[in-house]
Design a protein around this motif. Structure first.
Motif, PDB file in Angstrom:
ATOM      1  N   ILE A 378       0.292  -1.078  -0.193  1.00  0.00           N
ATOM      2  CA  ILE A 378      -0.107   0.120  -0.089  1.00  0.00           C
ATOM      3  C   ILE A 378       1.157   1.516  -0.059  1.00  0.00           C
ATOM      4  O   ILE A 378       1.832   1.846   1.314  1.00  0.00           O
ATOM      5  N   GLN A 452      -5.506   6.484   5.981  1.00  0.00           N
ATOM      6  CA  GLN A 452      -6.626   4.973   5.431  1.00  0.00           C
ATOM      7  C   GLN A 452      -5.772   4.221   4.798  1.00  0.00           C
ATOM      8  O   GLN A 452      -6.012   3.237   4.524  1.00  0.00           O
ATOM      9  N   MET A 456      -6.671   0.589   6.362  1.00  0.00           N
ATOM     10  CA  MET A 456      -6.844  -1.292   5.875  1.00  0.00           C
ATOM     11  C   MET A 456      -5.892  -1.799   5.774  1.00  0.00           C
ATOM     12  O   MET A 456      -6.221  -2.637   5.008  1.00  0.00           O
ATOM     13  N   GLN A 458      -3.462  -5.310   6.214  1.00  0.00           N
ATOM     14  CA  GLN A 458      -3.738  -6.260   7.250  1.00  0.00           C
ATOM     15  C   GLN A 458      -2.460  -7.117   7.604  1.00  0.00           C
ATOM     16  O   GLN A 458      -1.381  -6.589   7.140  1.00  0.00           O
ATOM     17  N   ASP A 461       0.829  -6.861   5.421  1.00  0.00           N
ATOM     18  CA  ASP A 461       1.200  -5.777   4.290  1.00  0.00           C
ATOM     19  C   ASP A 461       2.340  -5.129   4.955  1.00  0.00           C
ATOM     20  O   ASP A 461       2.481  -4.869   5.450  1.00  0.00           O
ATOM     21  N   ARG A 496      -4.846   4.061  14.879  1.00  0.00           N
ATOM     22  CA  ARG A 496      -5.524   2.146  13.938  1.00  0.00           C
ATOM     23  C   ARG A 496      -5.739   1.380  15.340  1.00  0.00           C
ATOM     24  O   ARG A 496      -5.768   0.447  15.726  1.00  0.00           O
TER      25      ARG A 496
END
Length: 515
Positions: A378, A452, A456, A458, A461, A496
């Motif tokens: 990401i 963001q 997102m 996980q 990642d 988070r």
């Protein structure tokens, strides 16, 4: 300092008054009684417009490229104000570069890491060494912040750093040397002994106009090595060049000193053999004439193998450090702020901040991220305003091809429209086959974009935030707003994980709490 003594080598000319000069500046705001003010033409401001102001503030002497403005203050017309300023700054500090081994590191990507690695190698092996990079300057045990968006400092600051190094008893200096610093003569009086090139790829064409002109600026470091006078230390001048890079043949042909070639692909005088890259760093065998020693460097990113090799080649072949000592010193390198720097709050995925802000650097960073990730990559990045516009499209295309999710966001829009910058980047993403809302997003606020990305991610990642690295501000309009990607990433990860953490920094694009 007396004016005649100051200009004895800089601009020998008869008839100058022997004034007492109290300071040297190219900034009219810094002029005081007795100053020497140098008028310089910049991209947006012409210093000649401020000659009257400098005279009114008590400047004792003026210099510039225009004719004498008739201000009743002694004035010297010079062919090149920037070159004059650099030479005068060196003279003001008693030519410090002449008393050290001067090493310049240039290239599009990897300059700071290579320079920092070489500084570490020299310091660890007993060479008292100073360092000037875009992150900061190190003079003995003192660290100096060189500014929010500084690449190569202006010559007054740079020569002052070098003067402090000499006063501190340092024998070597490693200076990160940008294309702007070369073409604008900021490093003109550094009298380099060793030049190191990392690579030359697409960057700064907004300033240089063409790739050939950009390459020519980089080449100035190497063509100038043979023009400097011999110093007392007796170190042989050398150009340390990347034989894997497309610039190799061109730059080799334009330098008149000994060339040390390094490479990964079985080429070069010094090679990295059997290299590997992983979550614990990079490793390779350093191989050169008559030696092969194992090297491990605890920094992330496969592309850093080339940077480490450049530093090692310079240390061994140009500066005479033993290969085994280099191998041992590499293992204790602590890394560079904002370069593949981990941010770990115990989250089940990897989070990294990197300075990659060119198409090639982003390509290499994302390839490294792919190697480090068991899951998705990401990527969060933007493209700066008032800079090379073509790379906006190129970087977006690169990211959507290599990352699973690309988030386009703000990165120093300056006086340009952030919306227009993101439109151009989105156009590049779509051109490469990406679909907005599925494989790429546009989130103008950088804090929200990072939030963001962290939300997102996980297990397995990797979130990689590129473009700002160590920098401590972001420019909107003409204002620098406090900003640190590492702090922002810690804030997002804390949210988070439901932990108390630093607040997300606020930018003009940020929505108010609850808004």
């Amino acid at each position: 300092m007396r004016l005649r003594a100051l200009l004895e080598e800089v601009h020998p000319t008869g008839g100058l008054p022997d004034l007492e000069i109290t300071g040297l500046t190219a900034d009219s705001r810094s002029v005081g009684p007795g100053s020497l003010f140098v008028a310089i033409r910049g991209g947006s401001t012409d210093g000649h417009r401020f000659l009257t102001e400098a005279a009114a503030k008590g400047a004792a002497f003026l210099a510039g490229e225009d004719s004498d403005p008739g201000l009743r203050v002694p004035y010297l017309k010079v062919p090149n104000s920037r070159l004059f300023l650099a030479s005068a700054a060196a003279a003001w500090n008693d030519y410090p570069a002449r008393r050290m081994v001067m090493i310049g590191v240039t290239g599009t990507d990897g300059k700071t890491t290579t320079a920092s690695l070489l500084h570490h190698l020299l310091e660890t092996t007993g060479h008292a060494t100073g360092l000037v990079t875009s992150v900061g300057a190190r003079v003995g045990g003192r660290e100096v912040d060189t500014g929010f968006h500084v690449t190569t400092p202006d010559p007054i600051a740079l020569q002052s750093f070098l003067g402090e190094m000499v006063a501190a008893g340092l024998t070597h200096a490693v200076v990160e040397t940008t294309s702007h610093g070369l073409s604008q003569h900021r490093v003109a009086a550094c009298e380099f002994d060793i030049g190191i090139l990392t690579n030359v790829t697409h960057e700064h064409l907004d300033y240089h106009g063409s790739f050939d002109d950009y390459l020519a600026a980089k080449t100035m470091l190497f063509s100038g090595l043979s023009e400097e006078s011999v110093k007392a230390h007796g170190v042989e001048r050398a150009a340390v060049l990347n034989q894997d890079d497309g610039s190799y043949d061109s730059i080799r042909s334009r330098t008149g000193v000994r060339v040390v070639a390094y490479g990964l692909a079985g080429k070069g005088d010094v090679q990295a053999i059997d290299w590997t890259s992983g979550a614990d760093g990079i490793a390779f065998d350093l191989a050169g004439p008559g030696y092969r020693v194992p090297v491990r460097v605890p920094i992330l990113g496969a592309y850093n193998v080339a940077n480490a090799l450049a530093a090692a080649a310079a240390a061994v072949e140009a500066l005479g450090v033993g290969p085994s000592a280099v191998g041992a010193a590499m293992g204790t390198f602590g890394g560079v702020p904002g370069r593949m720097e981990r941010v770990d709050l115990g989250q089940p995925f990897l989070a990294v901040v990197d300075f990659a802000h060119t198409p090639n650097a982003l390509h290499r960073a994302l390839l490294s991220a792919r190697d480090l990730s068991e899951g998705r990559v990401i990527a969060v990045f933007g493209s700066a305003g008032l800079r090379d516009r073509e790379k906006r499209r190129m970087m977006a295309e690169t990211s959507v091809r290599l990352a699973d999710m690309t988030i386009l966001t703000a990165e120093d829009p300056r006086t340009e429209s952030l919306e227009a910058i993101l439109d151009r980047m989105a156009e590049g993403a779509r051109h490469a086959g990406a679909t907005e809302g599925e494989t790429f997003l546009r989130i103008p606020d950088r804090g929200e974009a990072i939030r963001q990305a962290a939300g997102m991610a996980q297990a397995g990642d990797i979130v990689i935030v590129c473009g700002k690295g160590h920098e401590q501000s972001m420019a909107f309009g003409d204002v620098e707003h406090p900003w640190d990607d590492r702090l922002a990433l810690r804030a997002a990860l804390s949210e988070r994980l439901g932990r108390v953490g630093p607040p997300m920094p606020i930018l003009p694009t940020s929505r108010p709490p609850g808004g």
